[in-house]
Design a protein around this motif. Structure first.
Motif: not given
Length: 253
Positions: A135-152, A230-241
């Motif tokens: 699950e950590k792999v699955e939502h690894r980009a949530v905070a990062f994407d939020r920061y990219q959206h509002c972080g200047g 963060p999408s470059q980190e880990g394997s979402p397919s392995r996590a989902a499997e």
């Protein structure tokens, strides 16, 4: 985060009645590194109650972690610093994104860590650890994407990311070392109290029970790249499997 990817909450249940205190036989240190992740996972409460029933009290540990993160990530700036609210929120997002860089690396490794299977780790605790990691792999980009959206933009954005990692990395390292030592000291005392030494750590790395420190350390320079996501980190397919085929998923179906 990919627009086609949806994160769905999952309701699962674990039976802790047969889980021993030392969930990896003969490996108290690896057990408690594992235990740190378990006590941070809605099953958290059940794990803590189970451990308390076996005379391993985690209350001080969880209270201290809660206090530490309240100081870092709470509603007031650390040390009462006069930081504007918008900048405070940006900083919080960078700290969480940096933490999730480490948890994504760790989480990606756990489902494939066959050393834990060879060590005959408790199946329920291992399933919780692997599910939590996936699950950590699955939502690894949530905070990062939020920061990219509002972080200047530009240099300021990169500088804030560096600041977030400069806080997160030593805190994570400290909690790993201190938390393991704390949990080893708690509960029933063996004739010889185990110690978390570098030699012991290296032995567990060789047997596949723990990730190499360099693997976690290498995540830091990757995070500093301007092109990092963060999408470059880990394997979402392995996590989902794993999440589809996990024992708790099969039991719930």
């Amino acid at each position: 985060m990919s627009a086609s990817h949806e994160i769905t909450p999952r309701r699962v249940a674990f039976d802790w009645s047969r889980t021993p205190l030392r969930c990896i036989p003969g490996e108290p240190t690896a057990t408690h590194v594992m235990g740190q992740k378990a006590t941070h996972s809605v099953q958290h409460t059940h794990v803590r109650e189970h451990l308390a029933g076996q005379r391993l009290d985690t209350a001080d540990f969880t209270q201290y972690v809660g206090f530490l993160f309240e100081r870092l990530l709470g509603e007031r700036p650390p040390l009462g610093a006069p930081i504007p609210e918008r900048e405070r929120v940006r900083f919080l997002l960078t700290v969480v994104a940096a933490i999730e860089q480490f948890t994504a690396v760790f989480g990606d490794r756990v489902p494939a860590a066959d050393g834990l299977d060879r060590a005959r780790a408790d199946e329920v605790m291992l399933d919780l650890l692997r599910r939590h990691g996936a699950e950590k792999v699955e939502h690894r980009a949530v905070a990062f994407d939020r920061y990219q959206h509002c972080g200047g933009t530009g240099t300021l954005r990169c500088a804030c990311r560096v600041a977030g990692m400069a806080v997160a990395a030593p805190v994570m390292l400290y909690l790993w070392i201190w938390g393991t030592a704390y949990l080893i000291r708690q509960g029933p005392r063996p004739a010889v109290l185990p110690r978390h030494s570098l030699a012991d750590h290296n032995r567990m790395v060789r047997t596949g029970l723990l990730p190499p420190r360099r693997e976690l350390g290498a995540a830091i320079p990757r995070y500093f790249r301007r092109t990092h996501h963060p999408s470059q980190e880990g394997s979402p397919s392995r996590a989902a499997e794993y999440l589809r085929g996990a024992p708790t998923a099969r039991a719930a179906s």
